[in-house]
Design a protein around this motif. Structure first.
Motif, PDB file in Angstrom:
ATOM      1  N   GLN A  90       0.827  -1.213   0.000  1.00 13.44           N
ATOM      2  CA  GLN A  90       0.000   0.000   0.000  1.00 13.44           C
ATOM      3  C   GLN A  90       0.863   1.265   0.000  1.00 13.44           C
ATOM      4  O   GLN A  90       0.580   2.212  -0.741  1.00 13.44           O
ATOM      5  CB  GLN A  90      -0.930   0.027   1.224  1.00 13.44           C
ATOM      6  CG  GLN A  90      -2.133  -0.876   1.095  1.00 13.44           C
ATOM      7  CD  GLN A  90      -3.026  -0.812   2.318  1.00 13.44           C
ATOM      8  OE1 GLN A  90      -2.553  -0.761   3.456  1.00 13.44           O
ATOM      9  NE2 GLN A  90      -4.333  -0.828   2.079  1.00 13.44           N
ATOM     10  N   VAL A  93       2.583   1.732  -3.455  1.00 15.05           N
ATOM     11  CA  VAL A  93       1.612   2.165  -4.481  1.00 15.05           C
ATOM     12  C   VAL A  93       1.236   3.630  -4.241  1.00 15.05           C
ATOM     13  O   VAL A  93       1.143   4.412  -5.196  1.00 15.05           O
ATOM     14  CB  VAL A  93       0.374   1.241  -4.510  1.00 15.05           C
ATOM     15  CG1 VAL A  93      -0.728   1.827  -5.383  1.00 15.05           C
ATOM     16  CG2 VAL A  93       0.768  -0.158  -4.997  1.00 15.05           C
ATOM     17  N   ALA A  94       1.046   4.005  -2.989  1.00 18.50           N
ATOM     18  CA  ALA A  94       0.703   5.402  -2.677  1.00 18.50           C
ATOM     19  C   ALA A  94       1.800   6.356  -3.140  1.00 18.50           C
ATOM     20  O   ALA A  94       1.517   7.458  -3.618  1.00 18.50           O
ATOM     21  CB  ALA A  94       0.453   5.560  -1.177  1.00 18.50           C
ATOM     22  N   GLN A  96       3.745   5.704  -5.612  1.00 21.03           N
ATOM     23  CA  GLN A  96       3.926   5.417  -7.041  1.00 21.03           C
ATOM     24  C   GLN A  96       5.392   5.086  -7.340  1.00 21.03           C
ATOM     25  O   GLN A  96       5.973   5.558  -8.315  1.00 21.03           O
ATOM     26  CB  GLN A  96       3.415   6.578  -7.893  1.00 21.03           C
ATOM     27  CG  GLN A  96       1.935   6.834  -7.691  1.00 21.03           C
ATOM     28  CD  GLN A  96       1.392   7.934  -8.554  1.00 21.03           C
ATOM     29  OE1 GLN A  96       1.841   8.135  -9.675  1.00 21.03           O
ATOM     30  NE2 GLN A  96       0.410   8.670  -8.042  1.00 21.03           N
ATOM     31  N   PHE A 136       0.417   2.730 -12.154  1.00 23.37           N
ATOM     32  CA  PHE A 136      -0.247   3.435 -11.063  1.00 23.37           C
ATOM     33  C   PHE A 136      -1.409   4.288 -11.571  1.00 23.37           C
ATOM     34  O   PHE A 136      -1.374   5.519 -11.489  1.00 23.37           O
ATOM     35  CB  PHE A 136       0.763   4.287 -10.296  1.00 23.37           C
ATOM     36  CG  PHE A 136       1.893   3.488  -9.713  1.00 23.37           C
ATOM     37  CD1 PHE A 136       1.672   2.592  -8.679  1.00 23.37           C
ATOM     38  CD2 PHE A 136       3.181   3.618 -10.210  1.00 23.37           C
ATOM     39  CE1 PHE A 136       2.715   1.840  -8.148  1.00 23.37           C
ATOM     40  CE2 PHE A 136       4.231   2.879  -9.681  1.00 23.37           C
ATOM     41  CZ  PHE A 136       4.001   1.987  -8.647  1.00 23.37           C
ATOM     42  N   LYS A 138      -5.242   5.789 -11.423  1.00 21.99           N
ATOM     43  CA  LYS A 138      -6.037   6.304 -10.297  1.00 21.99           C
ATOM     44  C   LYS A 138      -6.838   5.182  -9.661  1.00 21.99           C
ATOM     45  O   LYS A 138      -6.889   5.057  -8.428  1.00 21.99           O
ATOM     46  CB  LYS A 138      -6.951   7.440 -10.747  1.00 21.99           C
ATOM     47  CG  LYS A 138      -7.798   7.996  -9.607  1.00 21.99           C
ATOM     48  CD  LYS A 138      -8.671   9.141 -10.044  1.00 21.99           C
ATOM     49  CE  LYS A 138      -9.576   9.721  -8.977  1.00 21.99           C
ATOM     50  NZ  LYS A 138      -9.670   9.125  -7.694  1.00 21.99           N
ATOM     51  N   ILE A 141      -4.479   2.976  -7.565  1.00 24.18           N
ATOM     52  CA  ILE A 141      -4.081   3.653  -6.328  1.00 24.18           C
ATOM     53  C   ILE A 141      -5.233   3.651  -5.328  1.00 24.18           C
ATOM     54  O   ILE A 141      -5.050   3.321  -4.145  1.00 24.18           O
ATOM     55  CB  ILE A 141      -3.590   5.089  -6.624  1.00 24.18           C
ATOM     56  CG1 ILE A 141      -2.300   5.038  -7.448  1.00 24.18           C
ATOM     57  CG2 ILE A 141      -3.386   5.877  -5.335  1.00 24.18           C
ATOM     58  CD1 ILE A 141      -1.888   6.363  -8.057  1.00 24.18           C
TER      59      ILE A 141
END
Length: 190
Positions: A90, A93-94, A96, A136, A138, A141
């Protein structure tokens, strides 16, 4: 008998016991009052070879089964380790962070948005060459950020990190592929 992945495996001790009984009965059949001498006969040699071959086959099946147990290992995974790995995904990914994500992946890997090689990415370098915008999105994410990491359920494929609101949202699947408690991302789906 022990059963692994649908294959019955006879324990080595059972095989040795059977062979010992067979050889004992062969000696008893030809016994006389004199002490028996054990001279290897063609029959006893073929039995010994069959036992050896069975033991080697059993070892190969056991090795193959333990390799295939990667999926089974997910069911025995430490829930806190699962949660920690999911949280790490997480965070990456946040941010990127494509390099960070690549470090957590096993290769080859399936990435459904990859338009080459039917989505199969063979190397870390090939993955990091994909546009970060392609990885990544939207939706990706948002889905990964909203996944409830405290309620991930094990499957043979692993653990699916996906939005708690939609099972059809983009997801990242990770698994304990080698049964050693070390998770790796095995697929990214959009």
């Amino acid at each position: 008998m022990k059963k692994k992945n649908g294959v019955k495996i006879i324990k080595k001790t059972g095989i040795v016991l059977i062979v010992t009984m067979m050889m004992g009965s062969m000696v008893a059949c030809g016994s006389s009052k004199e002490a028996p001498t054990q001279v290897p006969t063609e029959e006893s040699q073929s039995i010994t070879e069959a036992v050896t071959e069975t033991m080697i086959t059993e070892e190969k099946v056991s090795t193959a089964a333990s390799t295939a147990e990667g999926g089974l290992a997910n069911f025995d995974a430490d829930p806190e380790a699962v949660k920690a790995f999911a949280q790490q995904v997480q965070e990456i990914v946040a941010k990127q962070d494509i390099q960070g994500l690549a470090e957590l992946m096993v290769f080859p890997n399936y990435v459904s948005s990859y338009d080459k090689n039917d989505g199969i990415v063979n190397t870390k370098e090939e993955f990091t060459a994909i546009s970060a915008d392609t990885i990544f999105t939207k939706d990706m994410i948002d889905s990964i950020a909203s996944a409830d990491i405290s309620k991930l359920e094990a499957s043979m494929a692993g653990f699916v990190l996906v939005s708690k609101d939609s099972a059809t949202a983009p997801s990242i699947t990770f698994s304990d592929e080698d049964g050693k408690g070390e998770f790796k991302i095995v697929g990214i789906n959009y």
